[in-house]
Structure formats: structure tokens, C-alpha cells
Design a protein around this motif. Structure first.
Motif, PDB file in Angstrom:
ATOM      1  N   PHE A 118       0.828  -1.195   0.000  1.00 36.25           N
ATOM      2  CA  PHE A 118       0.000   0.000   0.000  1.00 36.25           C
ATOM      3  C   PHE A 118       0.867   1.251   0.000  1.00 36.25           C
ATOM      4  O   PHE A 118       2.050   1.205   0.351  1.00 36.25           O
ATOM      5  N   LEU A 173     -10.625   0.667   1.551  1.00 32.08           N
ATOM      6  CA  LEU A 173     -10.205  -0.651   1.062  1.00 32.08           C
ATOM      7  C   LEU A 173     -10.525  -1.758   2.071  1.00 32.08           C
ATOM      8  O   LEU A 173     -10.789  -2.899   1.682  1.00 32.08           O
ATOM      9  N   TRP A 174     -10.494  -1.429   3.364  1.00 35.06           N
ATOM     10  CA  TRP A 174     -10.770  -2.435   4.396  1.00 35.06           C
ATOM     11  C   TRP A 174     -12.173  -3.034   4.253  1.00 35.06           C
ATOM     12  O   TRP A 174     -12.363  -4.228   4.459  1.00 35.06           O
ATOM     13  N   VAL A 212      -7.377  -7.652   1.433  1.00 32.87           N
ATOM     14  CA  VAL A 212      -6.268  -6.899   2.027  1.00 32.87           C
ATOM     15  C   VAL A 212      -5.430  -7.837   2.882  1.00 32.87           C
ATOM     16  O   VAL A 212      -5.956  -8.509   3.766  1.00 32.87           O
TER      17      VAL A 212
END
Length: 311
Positions: A250, A261-262, A269
Motif C-alpha cells: 500500500f 479498502l478495508w 487486504v
């Protein structure tokens, strides 16, 4: 010659290195500091002691052997000024990283994230939108050891494999490779795009909205190279375009908790973890011994890096 080792090695490995005729100094990176014993070293075998260790005081230092693949941690100006040779662990993590790539592609195609969630929620629901990997086209940005190991494994799935490198040279396990001015062919035509490239002045932020715009609707994107290659803000805006996204690196690490994104359903991830393996120490020690033996014999060592070029 004196070898300063700041990384963990086995006693057996230590004895093998001593048998080559080296004088060994062992100090852990957390305890290292400049002193007469350290500053006399000719060779430094290390990962990242450079916040505590000033190599400009090491007047005999001629060779730094890094146990990492990347070398952003190096004090580059000092290395260049002192004309120190540097090698890295290129290829040492390629097998676990390639396995991670294959795993993520399959998880995206088989919607594993959704199915795991259903299991946690005790929901019995069949999904008829599962896809086959067979017949897909996988494109790799970079055709180094990570991409080669991944391509080798993916060949068994009946996929077409494209690659991008600086000059379009042919590479084993790839059906076709494109050169410097043809990178868009990968983005336009591949069902999965995998970035394995190093971070250089020319690659920082290169995967942005313009590249995502070229990609197929329902395609997938994977990054195991360097986080700074991808413009994350642009990626987040294009998430709805992708069947799946898998990221192990990242722009900022750790990934901030507020990052979208989580929580995105189609994003995998992992915390810069794809290189980890129970066999890494074996490979590191094998390369360490081989290069120290070659250096002692006056032969060219393996995995020399070009500091100014960035890889």
C-alpha cells in the motif's frame, strides 16, 4: 576480512561462514551502534540497521548483503559515495509470493470471501455466479522472478499469460511479452492484471485512473510489487469496475483504518505478508553462504543491485 552480521542465522550457518576464513561479528539490529569493532567490518550482512548504524564511519566497508529484496532502507547517497557493492535477496521470496498470487486469483474467481462470510453467518446460499479461471488471460507487469514463478504455476490452469518488461523480451512461461511503449496492451486486454514491479522514479503512481479506465469491466487487479506504484485514491474510485482486487502492499503501511479498502466487498487486504514462508531462512542462508564464498574467491556475487536505477 571481517563480516558484520545483524540478522538471525543458525549456528551451523555461522560455522560454515567461519570455515571460509572470515572473522565474524554478530550483533542484532536492535542493539547495534557504531564502535571500533563494528566500524572495522569489510562486509555487512543485514536487513535494516541504518537508523542506528552510520555506514559513513565504516571506512573498510566494501559490500552490503541485504536479506530483503527491496532496498529503500539503504542510505543510498552514502552507499554511492563510498562505492559500496550491494546485493539483495532477489528470488528468495518468489515462491511464497507466487503462491499468494495464485491463491488470490482463485479466491476472486471462486468468490471465497463471500462464501467465508456466509459460513461465519451460518447462511446456506448457493451462488451461481462463480467463474472458471480456465481460458482467462493473466497479465503481469514485470517479468522477474515473482512473475515467472506465478506464471509457471498458472500454466496448469489453462490460461493465457501475457507479460510486460522494459524491452519486450521473451520470457519462459509467458505466451507473449510487450515492451516499454506497449504497457497499455496489458491493461486493455487482460482479465487479471498483476503488478510485480519495483518502485522507481519512473513507476511511482504509474497505475492510476488512466490505466484503470483501460481495464475490462469485471476484470481483476492484484498488487504484490510496491504500494507507491498504485494511485490508491484512483483505485478506490474504480473499485466498482472490478470483480476483485487483491493488495498486499500500500501507499501507506500500515493501511490506515479509515481506508475504504478495508470494507470493500471485492477487495482482499493482506498486511505485506505474501513473502512469508517457513522456507525463507533456508533460502537466505544458502544465498548468504554462496555469495560470501564467491566474494572470498574474488568471483562476481549474485543479485547485484543498481542503486541509482532502483533494482
Amino acid at each position: 576480512m571481517k563480516v558484520l552480521i545483524t540478522v538471525k542465522i543458525s549456528d551451523e550457518q555461522l560455522e560454515k561462514i567461519k570455515s571460509l576464513g572470515y572473522e565474524i561479528i554478530r550483533i542484532s539490529e536492535s542493539k547495534i551502534k557504531n564502535c571500533e569493532e563494528v566500524d572495522d567490518a569489510d562486509i555487512l550482512v543485514t536487513y535494516n540497521p541504518f537508523k542506528r548504524l552510520d555506514i559513513s564511519k565504516m571506512k573498510n566497508l566494501k559490500y552490503i548483503m541485504l536479506t530483503s529484496v527491496g532496498f529503500d532502507q539503504l542510505p543510498k547517497e552514502k552507499v554511492i559515495k563510498q562505492n559500496i557493492q550491494v546485493t539483495n535477496n532477489r528470488g528468495g521470496y518468489s515462491i511464497p509470493m507466487s503462491e499468494w498470487i495464485v491463491m488470490c486469483i482463485l479466491e476472486i474467481y471462486k468468490k471465497s470471501k463471500m462464501l467465508y462470510k456466509q459460513q461465519q453467518d451460518k447462511v446456506w446460499h448457493m451462488d451461481f455466479g462463480i467463474s472458471e479461471l480456465y481460458g482467462s488471460r493473466i497479465g503481469f507487469l514485470g517479468t522477474g522472478t515473482i512473475a515467472v514463478e506465478a506464471a509457471k504455476r498458472l500454466n496448469g490452469f489453462g490460461v493465457e499469460i501475457w507479460g510486460y518488461n522494459t524491452n519486450g523480451r521473451e520470457v519462459e512461461y509467458f505466451d507473449i511479452c510487450f515492451g516499454k511503449n506497449q504497457i497499455n496492451e496489458i491493461f486493455k486486454n487482460c482479465d487479471v492484471v498483476v503488478s510485480t514491479m519495483p518502485c522507481t522514479e519512473n513507476t511511482i503512481g504509474m497505475i492510476d485512473k488512466d490505466k484503470f479506465e483501460l481495464m475490462k469491466q469485471g476484470s481483476s487487479f492484484i498488487n504484490v510489487g510496491r504500494g507507491k506504484i498504485v494511485n490508491e485514491e484512483d483505485l478506490i474510485k474504480y473499485l466498482d469496475k472490478f470483480e476483485g482486487v487483491a493488495l498486499d502492499v500500500f501507499e501507506q503501511e500500515p493501511l490506515p483504518k479509515e481506508s475504504p479498502l478495508w470494507d470493500a466487498d471485492n477487495v482482499i487486504v493482506t498486511p505485506h505478508n505474501c513473502w512469508v514462508s517457513d522456507k525463507n531462512d533456508i533460502r537466505v542462508e544458502k544465498l548468504m553462504y554462496s555469495n560470501l564464498k564467491k566474494y572470498k574467491e574474488g568471483k562476481q556475487v549474485d543479485n547485484i543491485v543498481n542503486i541509482e536505477r532502483g533494482y
